[in-house]
Design a protein around this motif. Sequence first.
Motif, PDB file in Angstrom:
ATOM      1  N   PHE A  50       0.842  -1.313  -0.021  1.00  0.00           N
ATOM      2  CA  PHE A  50       0.014  -0.166   0.198  1.00  0.00           C
ATOM      3  C   PHE A  50       0.804   1.289   0.136  1.00  0.00           C
ATOM      4  O   PHE A  50       0.559   2.242  -0.842  1.00  0.00           O
ATOM      5  CB  PHE A  50      -0.850  -0.120   1.244  1.00  0.00           C
ATOM      6  CG  PHE A  50      -1.617   1.188   1.659  1.00  0.00           C
ATOM      7  CD1 PHE A  50      -2.844   1.796   0.589  1.00  0.00           C
ATOM      8  CD2 PHE A  50      -1.464   2.168   2.306  1.00  0.00           C
ATOM      9  CE1 PHE A  50      -3.243   2.944   0.764  1.00  0.00           C
ATOM     10  CE2 PHE A  50      -2.039   3.301   2.721  1.00  0.00           C
ATOM     11  CZ  PHE A  50      -3.169   3.668   1.955  1.00  0.00           C
ATOM     12  N   GLU A  51       1.710   1.244   0.811  1.00  0.00           N
ATOM     13  CA  GLU A  51       2.754   2.550   0.968  1.00  0.00           C
ATOM     14  C   GLU A  51       3.491   2.646  -0.440  1.00  0.00           C
ATOM     15  O   GLU A  51       3.829   3.958  -0.714  1.00  0.00           O
ATOM     16  CB  GLU A  51       3.700   2.416   2.019  1.00  0.00           C
ATOM     17  CG  GLU A  51       2.942   2.334   3.424  1.00  0.00           C
ATOM     18  CD  GLU A  51       3.801   2.140   4.834  1.00  0.00           C
ATOM     19  OE1 GLU A  51       5.083   1.828   4.654  1.00  0.00           O
ATOM     20  OE2 GLU A  51       3.156   2.276   5.598  1.00  0.00           O
ATOM     21  N   ARG A  52       3.779   1.643  -1.051  1.00  0.00           N
ATOM     22  CA  ARG A  52       4.738   1.743  -2.324  1.00  0.00           C
ATOM     23  C   ARG A  52       3.800   2.376  -3.316  1.00  0.00           C
ATOM     24  O   ARG A  52       4.186   3.142  -4.244  1.00  0.00           O
ATOM     25  CB  ARG A  52       5.206   0.464  -2.761  1.00  0.00           C
ATOM     26  CG  ARG A  52       6.400  -0.075  -2.102  1.00  0.00           C
ATOM     27  CD  ARG A  52       7.126  -1.264  -2.837  1.00  0.00           C
ATOM     28  NE  ARG A  52       6.230  -2.275  -2.904  1.00  0.00           N
ATOM     29  CZ  ARG A  52       6.176  -3.263  -2.182  1.00  0.00           C
ATOM     30  NH1 ARG A  52       6.882  -3.119  -1.240  1.00  0.00           N
ATOM     31  NH2 ARG A  52       5.414  -4.469  -2.384  1.00  0.00           N
ATOM     32  N   ALA A  53       2.237   1.965  -3.413  1.00  0.00           N
ATOM     33  CA  ALA A  53       1.551   2.512  -4.389  1.00  0.00           C
ATOM     34  C   ALA A  53       1.617   4.119  -4.122  1.00  0.00           C
ATOM     35  O   ALA A  53       1.422   4.618  -5.327  1.00  0.00           O
ATOM     36  CB  ALA A  53       0.138   1.717  -4.173  1.00  0.00           C
ATOM     37  N   ILE A  54       1.528   4.459  -2.922  1.00  0.00           N
ATOM     38  CA  ILE A  54       1.420   5.728  -2.819  1.00  0.00           C
ATOM     39  C   ILE A  54       2.737   6.567  -3.318  1.00  0.00           C
ATOM     40  O   ILE A  54       2.557   7.603  -3.858  1.00  0.00           O
ATOM     41  CB  ILE A  54       0.970   6.112  -1.307  1.00  0.00           C
ATOM     42  CG1 ILE A  54      -0.180   5.559  -0.568  1.00  0.00           C
ATOM     43  CG2 ILE A  54       1.015   7.716  -1.027  1.00  0.00           C
ATOM     44  CD1 ILE A  54      -1.499   6.069  -1.413  1.00  0.00           C
ATOM     45  N   THR A  55       3.912   6.300  -2.840  1.00  0.00           N
ATOM     46  CA  THR A  55       4.844   6.770  -2.937  1.00  0.00           C
ATOM     47  C   THR A  55       5.364   6.615  -4.558  1.00  0.00           C
ATOM     48  O   THR A  55       6.022   7.486  -5.067  1.00  0.00           O
ATOM     49  CB  THR A  55       6.134   6.295  -2.081  1.00  0.00           C
ATOM     50  OG1 THR A  55       6.219   4.776  -2.286  1.00  0.00           O
ATOM     51  CG2 THR A  55       5.638   6.466  -0.496  1.00  0.00           C
ATOM     52  N   ASP A  56       5.079   5.386  -5.028  1.00  0.00           N
ATOM     53  CA  ASP A  56       5.662   5.210  -6.255  1.00  0.00           C
ATOM     54  C   ASP A  56       4.903   6.051  -7.375  1.00  0.00           C
ATOM     55  O   ASP A  56       5.029   6.418  -8.483  1.00  0.00           O
ATOM     56  CB  ASP A  56       5.364   3.630  -6.791  1.00  0.00           C
ATOM     57  CG  ASP A  56       6.322   2.926  -6.215  1.00  0.00           C
ATOM     58  OD1 ASP A  56       7.310   3.374  -5.667  1.00  0.00           O
ATOM     59  OD2 ASP A  56       6.237   1.602  -6.478  1.00  0.00           O
ATOM     60  N   ALA A  57       3.469   6.395  -7.148  1.00  0.00           N
ATOM     61  CA  ALA A  57       2.671   7.278  -7.837  1.00  0.00           C
ATOM     62  C   ALA A  57       2.874   8.606  -7.654  1.00  0.00           C
ATOM     63  O   ALA A  57       2.564   9.631  -8.364  1.00  0.00           O
ATOM     64  CB  ALA A  57       1.147   7.153  -7.445  1.00  0.00           C
ATOM     65  N   GLY A  58       3.785   8.901  -6.546  1.00  0.00           N
ATOM     66  CA  GLY A  58       4.340  10.424  -6.544  1.00  0.00           C
ATOM     67  C   GLY A  58       3.024  11.311  -5.879  1.00  0.00           C
ATOM     68  O   GLY A  58       2.965  12.571  -6.140  1.00  0.00           O
ATOM     69  N   VAL A  59       2.240  10.869  -5.159  1.00  0.00           N
ATOM     70  CA  VAL A  59       1.334  11.494  -4.572  1.00  0.00           C
ATOM     71  C   VAL A  59       1.401  11.384  -3.118  1.00  0.00           C
ATOM     72  O   VAL A  59       2.133  10.756  -2.476  1.00  0.00           O
ATOM     73  CB  VAL A  59      -0.351  10.894  -4.951  1.00  0.00           C
ATOM     74  CG1 VAL A  59      -0.561  10.964  -6.415  1.00  0.00           C
ATOM     75  CG2 VAL A  59      -0.196   9.468  -4.437  1.00  0.00           C
TER      76      VAL A  59
END
Length: 267
Positions: A50-59
């Motif tokens: 979940f955290e990677r999905a946020i950080t990888d998206a740049g949001v």
Amino acid sequence: MSYTVNCSILLTELPLWERPAAAKAAGFDNVEFWWPFAESVPADRDVAAFERAITDAGVQLTGLNFNAGDMPAGDRGLVSWKGRCSEFKDNIDVVAGIGERLGCKAFNALYGNRQDGCTPEEQDELAVKNLAAAAEGVARIGGTVLLEPVSGAPAYPLLTAADALAVIDRVRAASGARNIKLLADFYHLAVNGDDVEAVIENHAKDFGHIQIADNPGRGAPGSGQLPLDEWITRSRELGYEGCIGLEYKAPQAEAFAWAVRERSDAR
């Protein structure tokens, strides 16, 4: 206008972890989520995904719910739910950990439905204790607990801003916690017949968060009859400085057409 996309109700055609990147592609820098796991204490690998999905998206993650139970089945929170107190308490550290790592400061604690076999007084007493514990748990990262009225759930007891504010006052009186605030969802308030204009006039400067959807239909801004722009503008004038949460239902293909028009008009 600083909007934040609720990726639990929008972009549902996509897998959950792909939605932050889709929000970014649509032109938004902020996202929020309901509790995105099936349990209060998910596996470390699931939290990391979940955290990677946020950080990888740049949001930026601007808001996260505490575990609210099985929402599709009708659950609306564990805060006042006798018999699941340990689940809620265990969830606090997980929520605070995600918030600390991702820089999220706002955490929505859904109050919970009335239960057969328990008196409202018993549930309300438990809710005050759990909300105080949640406020203490997120205070270490500068976090704020949010409490909101909800529509469409007959057993949910907080229907108006006054209902939620009364609980907030009880928590503050019992524990001294100041980091618990009203989540003003203009859709829920309007559907429940609250006087949204009066709520804004009296409390906007103290809102912890605003969420919007139009009515009828809980659709995108402009799809119904609510004066959302006026309400947002007035809230800003009276001191609200936070994001506006987009918590409505719309197909991905047309979910943000209103925002594209708004950006074009601003040029």
